[in-house]
Design a protein around this motif. Structure first.
Motif, PDB file in Angstrom:
ATOM      1  N   ASN A 116      73.384  28.086  38.586  1.00 26.91           N
ATOM      2  CA  ASN A 116      73.816  27.588  37.280  1.00 26.91           C
ATOM      3  C   ASN A 116      74.145  28.752  36.371  1.00 26.91           C
ATOM      4  N   TRP A 117      75.209  29.285  36.356  1.00 27.55           N
ATOM      5  CA  TRP A 117      75.490  30.661  35.362  1.00 27.55           C
ATOM      6  C   TRP A 117      75.445  30.001  33.827  1.00 27.55           C
ATOM      7  N   GLU A 118      75.761  28.983  33.683  1.00 25.31           N
ATOM      8  CA  GLU A 118      75.831  28.666  32.320  1.00 25.31           C
ATOM      9  C   GLU A 118      74.476  28.570  31.753  1.00 25.31           C
ATOM     10  N   THR A 119      73.497  27.969  32.495  1.00 22.26           N
ATOM     11  CA  THR A 119      72.126  27.794  32.143  1.00 22.26           C
ATOM     12  C   THR A 119      71.545  29.316  32.161  1.00 22.26           C
ATOM     13  N   LEU A 120      71.666  30.135  32.988  1.00 22.97           N
ATOM     14  CA  LEU A 120      71.387  31.456  33.141  1.00 22.97           C
ATOM     15  C   LEU A 120      71.610  32.215  31.851  1.00 22.97           C
ATOM     16  N   THR A 121      72.979  32.078  31.563  1.00 19.01           N
ATOM     17  CA  THR A 121      73.384  32.813  30.231  1.00 19.01           C
ATOM     18  C   THR A 121      72.715  32.290  28.973  1.00 19.01           C
ATOM     19  N   GLU A 122      72.414  30.866  29.018  1.00 22.51           N
ATOM     20  CA  GLU A 122      71.808  30.325  27.803  1.00 22.51           C
ATOM     21  C   GLU A 122      70.254  30.821  27.765  1.00 22.51           C
ATOM     22  N   LYS A 123      69.753  30.968  28.726  1.00 25.52           N
ATOM     23  CA  LYS A 123      68.115  31.152  28.979  1.00 25.52           C
ATOM     24  C   LYS A 123      67.660  32.515  29.310  1.00 25.52           C
ATOM     25  N   GLN A 124      68.731  33.385  29.758  1.00 24.01           N
ATOM     26  CA  GLN A 124      68.390  35.031  30.110  1.00 24.01           C
ATOM     27  C   GLN A 124      67.524  35.544  29.120  1.00 24.01           C
ATOM     28  N   ALA A 125      68.190  35.603  28.013  1.00 28.69           N
ATOM     29  CA  ALA A 125      67.488  36.563  27.039  1.00 28.69           C
ATOM     30  C   ALA A 125      65.790  36.288  26.928  1.00 28.69           C
ATOM     31  N   ASP A 126      65.605  35.075  26.821  1.00 27.98           N
ATOM     32  CA  ASP A 126      64.107  34.666  26.875  1.00 27.98           C
ATOM     33  C   ASP A 126      63.441  35.114  28.104  1.00 27.98           C
ATOM     34  N   TRP A 127      64.058  34.580  29.215  1.00 23.19           N
ATOM     35  CA  TRP A 127      63.606  34.860  30.670  1.00 23.19           C
ATOM     36  C   TRP A 127      63.097  36.231  30.417  1.00 23.19           C
ATOM     37  N   MET A 128      64.105  37.396  30.397  1.00 21.27           N
ATOM     38  CA  MET A 128      64.202  38.823  30.621  1.00 21.27           C
ATOM     39  C   MET A 128      63.091  39.339  29.436  1.00 21.27           C
ATOM     40  N   GLN A 129      62.810  38.913  28.317  1.00 23.22           N
ATOM     41  CA  GLN A 129      61.882  39.081  27.713  1.00 23.22           C
ATOM     42  C   GLN A 129      60.596  39.077  27.844  1.00 23.22           C
ATOM     43  N   TYR A 130      60.222  37.791  28.649  1.00 24.87           N
ATOM     44  CA  TYR A 130      59.088  37.370  29.051  1.00 24.87           C
ATOM     45  C   TYR A 130      58.577  38.277  30.330  1.00 24.87           C
ATOM     46  N   TYR A 131      59.588  38.417  31.016  1.00 23.08           N
ATOM     47  CA  TYR A 131      59.648  39.189  32.267  1.00 23.08           C
ATOM     48  C   TYR A 131      59.169  40.772  32.255  1.00 23.08           C
ATOM     49  N   ASN A 132      59.672  41.192  31.104  1.00 20.46           N
ATOM     50  CA  ASN A 132      59.591  42.791  30.667  1.00 20.46           C
ATOM     51  C   ASN A 132      58.417  42.752  29.805  1.00 20.46           C
ATOM     52  N   ASP A 133      57.852  41.800  29.245  1.00 17.43           N
ATOM     53  CA  ASP A 133      56.766  41.700  28.417  1.00 17.43           C
ATOM     54  C   ASP A 133      55.477  41.409  29.171  1.00 17.43           C
ATOM     55  N   VAL A 134      55.472  40.453  30.067  1.00 20.26           N
ATOM     56  CA  VAL A 134      54.260  40.260  30.667  1.00 20.26           C
ATOM     57  C   VAL A 134      54.234  40.435  32.164  1.00 20.26           C
ATOM     58  N   ILE A 135      55.212  40.305  32.912  1.00 21.36           N
ATOM     59  CA  ILE A 135      55.166  40.388  34.236  1.00 21.36           C
ATOM     60  C   ILE A 135      55.331  41.836  34.866  1.00 21.36           C
ATOM     61  N   VAL A 136      56.091  42.718  34.129  1.00 19.47           N
ATOM     62  CA  VAL A 136      56.318  44.050  34.863  1.00 19.47           C
ATOM     63  C   VAL A 136      55.250  44.848  34.224  1.00 19.47           C
ATOM     64  N   ASP A 137      54.986  45.497  35.417  1.00 15.26           N
ATOM     65  CA  ASP A 137      53.865  46.573  35.105  1.00 15.26           C
ATOM     66  C   ASP A 137      54.580  47.858  34.400  1.00 15.26           C
ATOM     67  N   ALA A 138      54.576  48.303  33.417  1.00 19.74           N
ATOM     68  CA  ALA A 138      55.645  49.197  32.662  1.00 19.74           C
ATOM     69  C   ALA A 138      55.252  50.752  33.301  1.00 19.74           C
ATOM     70  N   SER A 139      53.969  50.908  33.654  1.00 20.03           N
ATOM     71  CA  SER A 139      53.523  52.216  34.336  1.00 20.03           C
ATOM     72  C   SER A 139      54.281  52.414  35.730  1.00 20.03           C
ATOM     73  N   LYS A 140      55.061  51.537  36.223  1.00 20.53           N
ATOM     74  CA  LYS A 140      56.001  51.763  37.538  1.00 20.53           C
ATOM     75  C   LYS A 140      57.334  52.229  37.212  1.00 20.53           C
ATOM     76  N   SER A 141      57.662  52.041  35.969  1.00 20.23           N
ATOM     77  CA  SER A 141      58.969  52.456  35.507  1.00 20.23           C
ATOM     78  C   SER A 141      59.305  53.998  35.635  1.00 20.23           C
ATOM     79  N   GLU A 142      60.119  54.479  36.239  1.00 19.18           N
ATOM     80  CA  GLU A 142      60.700  55.914  36.186  1.00 19.18           C
ATOM     81  C   GLU A 142      62.044  56.063  35.426  1.00 19.18           C
TER      82      GLU A 142
END
Length: 365
Positions: free
Chosen positions: A339-365
């Motif tokens: 559902n791309w409409e839902t994805l568009t609406e929520k993506q910013a919050d999802w990506m912020q949580y994903y980047n802040d909480v999920i991803v191990d930043a030390s693995k980014s090159e």
């Protein structure tokens, strides 16, 4: 600013879908004469002059080519700026009060939807859009898909065989793939859309917290590194630094064909994330007539076929797919229900949580 003043570009002002050769389009032989006072496509093209400024996340090779084709057709010069998807949109957003671009060429439909909501896009009505499936057309006429881009899994077939390779997205969280994954970071529009689509699958079932986030934590634990360029991902997997990744079908195919990489494509069992890669006119474009002409040209059957034949980009027009290279016509895959409409609406919050909480930043090159 990394700005490339390309050679020149092209356009097709035909009122209907025309021939199937890879050469620039010409007036169809059976075209009826224009009504009194109307301009022919050739006359309209002849009236164009000056330049068109295109912001694109397509590669420089594609933009050099399409710029040359467009200039040959119209005499209009193309200036293009090549940036990653997120950077491109941020730039357009920053320039809203004084637009410097006329066209945005490339990015997923959810990105275009957000830009539309922010008033960054102007409506248009290219003739070729009448042939598109509704999945590739904005209902309000602000953006249209010119390339369909299924995202597939792939693996190094010198390290894994079919039995040991992942079959679906869920397999990426399995312990046997510890340190075996390399991904493009979510600064890439394709990567961001893919992770967002996986999150949306859990969200619509009411299972995002905790199941969805736990799945992504396990995937992150298995990830050896996140890279800022897809070429680094392919090189790392081809050299055996890890064995599994995901990317667009055209990108994987190009590296197999042109770079002789030992990769095997996997169509995920639960569905490939099919990204509609689009084009739109920028609101307040200073070269609006040229922008509309570039829009008409870039999505035409002739150009879609040339991009398919020369750059492995899969068309959105059914008539172009029917004449595209054999692998595009024969590749079988299921499209993930997103559902791309839902994805568009929520993506910013999802990506912020994903980047802040999920991803191990030390693995980014």
């Amino acid at each position: 600013m990394k700005k490339l003043l390309s050679l020149l570009l092209v356009m097709t002002m035909l009122l209907g879908v025309v021939g199937c050769s890879s050469a620039p389009a010409s007036q169809p032989e059976d075209a009826s004469s224009p009504a009194s006072g109307e301009s022919t496509p050739a006359e309209e093209a002849a009236e164009l002059s000056g330049k068109v400024v295109v912001y694109s996340c397509h590669g420089e090779d594609i933009m050099d080519a399409i710029s040359e084709w467009f200039e040959e057709e119209t005499g209009v010069e193309v200036e293009y700026l090549y940036l990653g998807g997120a950077e491109l949109v941020d730039r357009i957003r920053a320039e809203k009060s004084n637009p410097q671009a006329d066209i945005i060429y490339g990015n997923p439909s959810n990105v275009f939807e957000q830009m539309k909501q922010e008033g960054l896009l102007a409506p248009s009505s290219p003739s070729w859009a009448q042939e598109l499936d509704s999945n590739f057309v904005d209902a309000d006429g602000y953006f249209y898909g010119t390339i369909q881009t299924p995202v597939m899994l792939f693996y190094n077939n010198t390290l894994l065989d079919e039995a040991s390779a992942p079959k679906d997205w869920a397999d990426l969280a399995k312990p046997e793939y510890k340190d075996q994954l390399i991904f493009r970071s979510v600064t890439s529009a394709a990567s961001r859309a893919t992770f967002s689509a996986l999150i949306e699958q859990y969200d619509k079932q009411g299972k995002l917290d905790p199941d969805g986030w736990e799945f992504l934590k396990q995937v992150d634990a298995n990830t050896k590194k996140y890279v800022t360029d897809s070429n680094l991902m392919f090189q790392g997997i081809a050299k055996g630094e890890a064995s599994v990744g995901f990317w667009t079908l055209d990108g994987i195919t190009t590296n197999i064909k042109d770079n002789n990489m030992p990769l095997t494509i996997v169509a995920p069992e639960s569905g490939a994330v099919v990204i509609s890669d689009g084009i739109a006119v920028i609101e307040g474009a200073k070269n609006e007539a040229n922008a509309q002409a570039f829009m008409e040209f870039a999505g035409s059957k002739e150009v879609q076929l040339r991009l398919a034949e020369e750059f492995d980009r899969m068309p959105t027009l059914p008539s172009a797919v029917a004449e595209a290279p054999e692998w595009m016509r024969s590749m079988e895959y299921k499209a993930m229900d997103v559902n791309w409409e839902t994805l568009t609406e929520k993506q910013a919050d999802w990506m912020q949580y994903y980047n802040d909480v999920i991803v191990d930043a030390s693995k980014s090159e």
